[in-house]
Design an enzyme around this catalytic site. Structure first.
Site, PDB file in Angstrom:
ATOM      1  N   ASP A  18       8.444   6.244 -20.376  1.00  0.00           N
ATOM      2  CA  ASP A  18       8.439   5.959 -21.816  1.00  0.00           C
ATOM      3  C   ASP A  18       7.109   6.372 -22.474  1.00  0.00           C
ATOM      4  O   ASP A  18       6.124   6.647 -21.798  1.00  0.00           O
ATOM      5  CB  ASP A  18       8.692   4.458 -21.992  1.00  0.00           C
ATOM      6  CG  ASP A  18       9.275   4.136 -23.364  1.00  0.00           C
ATOM      7  OD1 ASP A  18       9.415   5.057 -24.190  1.00  0.00           O
ATOM      8  OD2 ASP A  18       9.588   2.956 -23.610  1.00  0.00           O
ATOM      9  N   ASP A  75      15.285   3.097 -30.868  1.00  0.00           N
ATOM     10  CA  ASP A  75      15.771   1.892 -30.192  1.00  0.00           C
ATOM     11  C   ASP A  75      16.909   1.260 -30.974  1.00  0.00           C
ATOM     12  O   ASP A  75      16.903   1.255 -32.203  1.00  0.00           O
ATOM     13  CB  ASP A  75      14.656   0.845 -30.116  1.00  0.00           C
ATOM     14  CG  ASP A  75      13.619   1.182 -29.065  1.00  0.00           C
ATOM     15  OD1 ASP A  75      13.584   2.348 -28.617  1.00  0.00           O
ATOM     16  OD2 ASP A  75      12.846   0.279 -28.705  1.00  0.00           O
TER      17      ASP A  75
HETATM   18  C1  9PG Z   1       9.358  -1.347 -24.267  1.00  0.00           C
HETATM   19  C2  9PG Z   1      10.238  -0.540 -25.197  1.00  0.00           C
HETATM   20  C3  9PG Z   1      11.632  -0.271 -24.605  1.00  0.00           C
HETATM   21  C4  9PG Z   1      12.404   0.646 -25.536  1.00  0.00           C
HETATM   22  C5  9PG Z   1      11.621   1.935 -25.719  1.00  0.00           C
HETATM   23  C6  9PG Z   1      10.249   1.607 -26.291  1.00  0.00           C
HETATM   24  O1  9PG Z   1       5.574   0.175 -31.422  1.00  0.00           O
HETATM   25  N1  9PG Z   1       6.464   1.065 -31.449  1.00  0.00           N
HETATM   26  O2  9PG Z   1       6.520   1.930 -32.345  1.00  0.00           O
HETATM   27  C7  9PG Z   1       7.465   1.065 -30.432  1.00  0.00           C
HETATM   28  C8  9PG Z   1       8.461   2.027 -30.453  1.00  0.00           C
HETATM   29  C9  9PG Z   1       9.437   2.017 -29.484  1.00  0.00           C
HETATM   30  C10 9PG Z   1       9.407   1.069 -28.484  1.00  0.00           C
HETATM   31  C11 9PG Z   1       8.420   0.116 -28.468  1.00  0.00           C
HETATM   32  C12 9PG Z   1       7.429   0.116 -29.428  1.00  0.00           C
HETATM   33  O3  9PG Z   1      10.421   1.061 -27.565  1.00  0.00           O
HETATM   34  O4  9PG Z   1      12.292   2.835 -26.543  1.00  0.00           O
HETATM   35  O5  9PG Z   1      13.679   0.945 -24.992  1.00  0.00           O
HETATM   36  O6  9PG Z   1      11.526   0.329 -23.327  1.00  0.00           O
HETATM   37  O7  9PG Z   1       9.565   0.696 -25.439  1.00  0.00           O
HETATM   38  O8  9PG Z   1       8.092  -1.548 -24.812  1.00  0.00           O
END
Ligand code: 9PG
Length: 448
Positions: free
Chosen positions: A287, A343
């Site tokens: 990720d 997501d």
């Molecule tokens: C875990 C998650 C899950 C999820 C992923 C990802 O802060 N942000 O912009 C942000 C964006 C996406 C995100 C988390 C934070 O999700 O897509 O399925 O694994 O990380 O932290």
């Protein structure tokens, strides 16, 4: 591609009332959609979202459209669709379009190839044949992926080994056909410290053994190119991180980016991943991959692709690699499955109306618009099915996911499902189809 000037690529006559523009965003969480040419595409709701959900350093102009390495135009009437695209995974120019009366002006900040669709072919079909022509050495796109349960959308960062075993047992009792139990963010000592927080989470090896005794596989979330400011690895090796690059904020602070030029840093990472594979992890959700391709001296798509290739070697050819938050064209040939949308979330509408933010609708619209990549570049991951009571529009979610080929995953605790949710989950969890398959009907038009 930041810094380069935009140059005209084409000026197209079109019917302003019926012309459409297809825009393909940079990474998994970036919007992709088909729009009326008279409208405008989605924009980030904050500067942070520009970095974490769109293309860092390359904001779209106020009006019109900006695809990252891919933009297509349907001019209206009988005219074939025109695709404007990068020639390969590196470099990936930004490609803009804007409507001026009855003309569409297309410009780009790098080399772009123009690919005419067949006369009469729709958007999915035209994008599909273009995608076939895109250079894609590496991992086979036609591998079937088993169905996955993911801890993030029910347990969040409170996931523990015991809670995953409970979910697996409950799934079996309820006859949910799920093969991989994937532990998401929350298991690790800290982001960047890729070993379990043993006190809080429990034992990863034991978990792998318990699942394997039931014929199930262990999946694990790792964000290989980033670290939390307060992690032990950052404290011990501050020189492994590039503090001048901005990857946004998460885990209660700045997201630090691993310096892929440092052999010791990359060797440490691949060593940890190899260790996790040896311990029984057979599915990796990698990720925040966009952070590995941020533009800077000695960084960008080239170093990202090299690092991804090293990770592949470290985890071995048997383990499956799922890429998330991943720059999309640069990941062609490097992953078995790729998250192709933002997501999902129990709520249907995205916060701030920003199509890159977590919501049922963002995941659905964007994954639908990227259906053509499935079975051609990788298995599409449209993100988890959520159908527990309280989830908004769960009937619509189940129906729309049933129409999309790709990786099937469930984000509910089996214990939380009612009879209706269990029946839908039972039906939708299946191995992914190995070839392309177009969803029913033409690609819907989106209002940003
Ligand atoms: C875990 C998650 C899950 C999820 C992923 C990802 O802060 N942000 O912009 C942000 C964006 C996406 C995100 C988390 C934070 O999700 O897509 O399925 O694994 O990380 O932290």
């Amino acid at each position: 591609m930041a810094g380069q000037e935009f140059q005209p690529v084409a000026v197209l006559d079109c019917d302003p009332g019926s012309a459409q523009v297809y825009e393909f965003g940079w990474q998994s969480w970036s919007p992709a959609a088909l729009y009326r040419a008279e409208s405008r595409s989605a924009r980030p709701s904050s500067p942070l979202a520009q970095v974490m959900n769109y293309r860092p350093g390359c904001p779209a102009p106020g009006e019109g459209f900006q695809g990252e390495g891919l933009l297509a135009v349907a001019r209206g009437g009988e005219e074939p669709i025109l695709i404007f695209a990068a020639e390969g995974p590196d470099p990936v120019p930004s490609i803009r379009a804007r409507l001026l009366k009855d003309r569409l002006e297309v410009s780009a900040n790098g080399q772009v190839r123009i690919w005419p669709g067949e006369r009469g072919a729709g958007m999915d079909e035209s994008l599909g044949s273009w995608a076939e022509s895109f250079p894609r050495a590496g991992r086979a796109a036609r591998k079937s992926l088993p169905s996955v349960w993911c801890s993030w959308y029910c347990l969040g960062d409170r996931v523990t080994a015991a809670s995953v075993i409970r979910a697996a047992r409950s799934a079996r009792q309820r006859q949910l056909p799920i093969s991989v139990f994937q532990v998401d963010d929350g298991w690790q000592a800290a982001t960047g410290d890729w070993w379990p927080d043993r006190e809080r989470f429990g034992d990863l090896r034991e978990l792998a053994r318990a699942l394997s005794a039931d014929g199930l596989e262990l999946g694990l979330w790792v964000a290989p190119f980033v670290a939390a400011e307060d992690s032990e690895t950052v404290r011990r090796h501050p020189d492994w991180y590039r503090t001048e690059l901005d990857a946004g904020r998460n885990w209660k602070g700045r997201i630090l980016v691993l310096d892929l030029r440092r052999e010791a840093a990359l060797a440490h990472l691949t060593g940890r991943l190899q260790g996790l594979a040896e311990l029984g992890v057979s599915y990796f959700k990698l990720d925040f991959l966009y952070a590995g391709a941020l533009e800077g001296p000695g960084s960008g798509i080239g170093p990202y692709r090299m690092a991804m290739a090293s990770i592949q070697r470290a985890i071995g050819s048997r383990a499956r690699l799922m890429a998330c938050g991943a720059p999309l064209l640069p990941t062609v040939g490097l992953a078995d499955a790729v998250r192709v949308g933002p997501d999902t979330a129990p709520g249907w509408e995205p916060p701030g109306g920003d199509l890159s933010q977590p919501s049922g609708r963002s995941a659905q619209v964007v994954s639908r618009a990227r259906a053509f990549t499935h079975g051609r570049w990788w298995s599409n991951d449209p993100d988890c099915l959520l159908v527990r009571p309280g989830v908004e529009r769960r009937g619509l979610r189940a129906r729309q996911l049933s129409e999309l080929a790709g990786l099937a995953s469930s984000g509910d605790l089996p214990d939380d499902l009612d009879g209706w949710g269990l029946a839908r989950t039972r039906r939708l969890m299946r191995p992914s189809a190995t070839g392309p398959s177009a969803p029913p009907g033409p690609m819907p038009v989106t209002r940003a």
